[in-house]
Scaffold this motif. Structure first.
Motif, short mmCIF file in Angstrom:
data_model
loop_
_atom_site.label_atom_id
_atom_site.label_comp_id
_atom_site.label_asym_id
_atom_site.label_seq_id
_atom_site.Cartn_x
_atom_site.Cartn_y
_atom_site.Cartn_z
N VAL A 187 0.87 -1.17 0.00
CA VAL A 187 0.00 0.00 0.00
C VAL A 187 0.91 1.22 0.00
O VAL A 187 1.83 1.32 0.83
N ARG A 188 0.67 2.13 -0.96
CA ARG A 188 1.62 3.23 -1.13
C ARG A 188 0.96 4.59 -0.98
O ARG A 188 -0.15 4.83 -1.44
N GLY A 189 1.68 5.48 -0.28
CA GLY A 189 1.31 6.89 -0.21
C GLY A 189 2.53 7.67 -0.66
O GLY A 189 3.30 7.18 -1.48
N GLY B 109 6.23 11.44 4.50
CA GLY B 109 6.51 12.82 4.88
C GLY B 109 6.86 12.95 6.36
O GLY B 109 7.11 11.95 7.05
N HIS B 110 6.85 14.18 6.84
CA HIS B 110 7.17 14.48 8.24
C HIS B 110 5.96 14.15 9.12
O HIS B 110 4.83 14.56 8.80
N GLY B 111 6.21 13.47 10.23
CA GLY B 111 5.13 13.09 11.12
C GLY B 111 4.38 14.28 11.69
O GLY B 111 3.21 14.17 12.10
N ALA B 112 5.02 15.45 11.72
CA ALA B 112 4.39 16.65 12.27
C ALA B 112 3.43 17.32 11.28
O ALA B 112 2.62 18.16 11.66
N ASP C 282 -0.71 9.08 3.80
CA ASP C 282 -0.12 8.18 4.80
C ASP C 282 -0.61 6.74 4.60
O ASP C 282 -1.78 6.43 4.87
N PRO C 283 0.26 5.83 4.15
CA PRO C 283 -0.18 4.44 3.92
C PRO C 283 -0.51 3.71 5.22
O PRO C 283 -1.30 2.75 5.20
N LYS D 235 6.50 5.73 3.09
CA LYS D 235 5.90 5.79 1.74
C LYS D 235 5.08 4.55 1.45
O LYS D 235 4.24 4.56 0.58
N GLU D 236 5.40 3.46 2.18
CA GLU D 236 4.85 2.16 1.77
C GLU D 236 4.64 1.26 2.98
O GLU D 236 5.41 1.30 3.93
N VAL D 237 3.61 0.44 2.91
CA VAL D 237 3.41 -0.61 3.91
C VAL D 237 3.27 -1.94 3.16
O VAL D 237 2.60 -2.01 2.14
#
Ligand SMILES: [Zn+2]
Ligand SMILES: [Zn+2]
Length: 391
Positions: A193-195, A198-201, A208-209, A252-254
């Protein structure tokens, strides 16, 4: 037949321990196959080796009439044995932890017993002994031992096939049967699964995957209860999920991997679509996915008539109280490929060691009560004898 099998008990234990001590992984059963061929040739039985790569086939009898195949598997598992026994595996990291050593020894016992019968009885047909490699896993193309044997013609001219599987946590010596679908088809899937991470903040700036996984998992786990007819056995299980590396980076990916199991072909095909449908949800959340399905074994179909032959041999030899019905469950067996080619049946033989240790299949403390070896050999041989002599 049972008395004659009991006379063979020591020999069967010797063979089983020899095989147990020298376990070999799928399609590498070189020593085991050589031992099988040698044992058969000592009995004056001609063998064909190298069938399905490392398999061995032998025909008994030559009369005109139907042919019954009896199949045993020979492969071990990548497990380090923990049992402190004189016959402990000498091959590091390899162990007979499913009882295929016992299956092979019992089928050699059948060869002994039938060879004796051959001289006395009126045979109309043939018995084909099939020692197959690699039941536990397929090669890089997903081909397992049964398919490799079929591709090499192991069931050509065969009218019916039987087999047994020992079960280490059921009472020793009891034969269990199930008619119809008895073990599941097994397919596996991998998905990414792809998004864009980025920065968690600043979660609003990316896709967000890990978040997408929420609805995907809900969907996947709801397939058996919401999408499939509740009267049809179905399993969707995940085995691994990997994604991300630290607390403040959105990956980016799970990666997700799992298994799909069912009995019926229509349900199996519906599941392939439903599972992919789950990953499609990523698209409505701004992401994307890649889906890979690997088709494995079909469901095992036990033919009622063939089951009946084994059942009546077992209850006549052992007594009716030693024969029971049991649901085999959602495990899988590549003997299923053979039961699709010809009518066939597999029965289970309880083999619990009378002690407190947990001896589940595919664990490093697996073991069986060896007193079942002549019992299994006798039931198979008696079924074969009746098939051939019509009595
Ligand atoms: Zn197994
Ligand atoms: Zn097995």
């Amino acid at each position: 037949m049972l008395d004659r099998a009991m006379d063979l008990a020591d020999e069967l234990v010797r063979l089983r321990r020899d095989i147990h001590q020298h376990p070999e992984l799928g399609f590498r059963e070189f020593r085991t196959a050589a031992l099988v061929a040698e044992s058969l040739e000592e009995l004056g039985i001609e063998t064909r080796t190298g069938v399905g790569r490392t398999g061995v086939v032998a025909d008994l009898g030559s009369g005109n009439g139907p042919t019954l195949a009896i199949r045993a598997d020979m492969d071990a598992l990548p497990i380090e044995e923990q049992n402190d026994v004189p016959y402990r595996s000498v091959n590091p990291g390899v162990m007979h932890a499913c009882g295929h050593d016992a299956h092979t020894a019992m089928l050699l016992g059948v060869a002994h017993l039938l060879r004796q019968s051959l001289a006395n009885d009126n045979w109309h047909g043939k018995i084909r002994l099939i020692f197959q490699p690699s039941e536990e896993c397929g090669d890089k193309d997903g081909i397992s031992g049964a398919t490799a044997m079929l591709n090499d013609g192991a069931l050509e001219g065969v009218d019916a096939a039987i087999a047994l599987h020992v079960i280490s946590d059921l009472p020793a010596g009891i034969c269990y049967f199930q008619d119809g679908y008895s073990l599941a088809s097994v397919d596996s899937f991998k998905a990414w699964v792809r998004g864009d991470g980025g920065h968690g903040a600043y979660p609003h700036k990316g896709k967000d995957p890990l978040f997408m996984l929420g609805p995907i998992l809900s969907y996947l786990y709801a397939i058996p209860s919401r999408q499939i007819n509740p009267l049809r056995p179905t399993v969707v299980s995940l085995g691994q999920i990997h994604g991300g590396a630290t607390s403040n980076v959105i990956p980016k990916e799970v990666f997700i991997e799992g298994t799909i199991r069912s009995y019926e072909k229509e349900i199996r095909e519906q599941l392939w679509e439903e599972v992919e449908q789950g990953f499609k949800l990523s698209e409505s959340l701004g992401g994307s996915y890649e889906f890979q399905l690997t088709k494995g074994y079909p469901a095992m179909l036990n033919d009622t008539e063939v089951n009946g032959w084994i059942k009546s041999s077992a209850s006549d030899l052992l007594g009716e109280d030693q024969v029971a019905e049991r649901e085999f469950g959602m495990g899988a067996e590549d003997f299923a490929f053979m039961t699709r080619k010809v009518k066939g049946a597999m029965f289970n033989l309880g083999a619990a060691v009378p002690d407190e240790t947990k001896r589940h299949h595919h664990t490093d403390t697996f073991d069986i009560d060896e007193s079942i070896l002549p019992i299994g050999a006798a039931v198979l041989a008696e079924t074969a004898r009746r098939f051939i002599t019509g009595s």
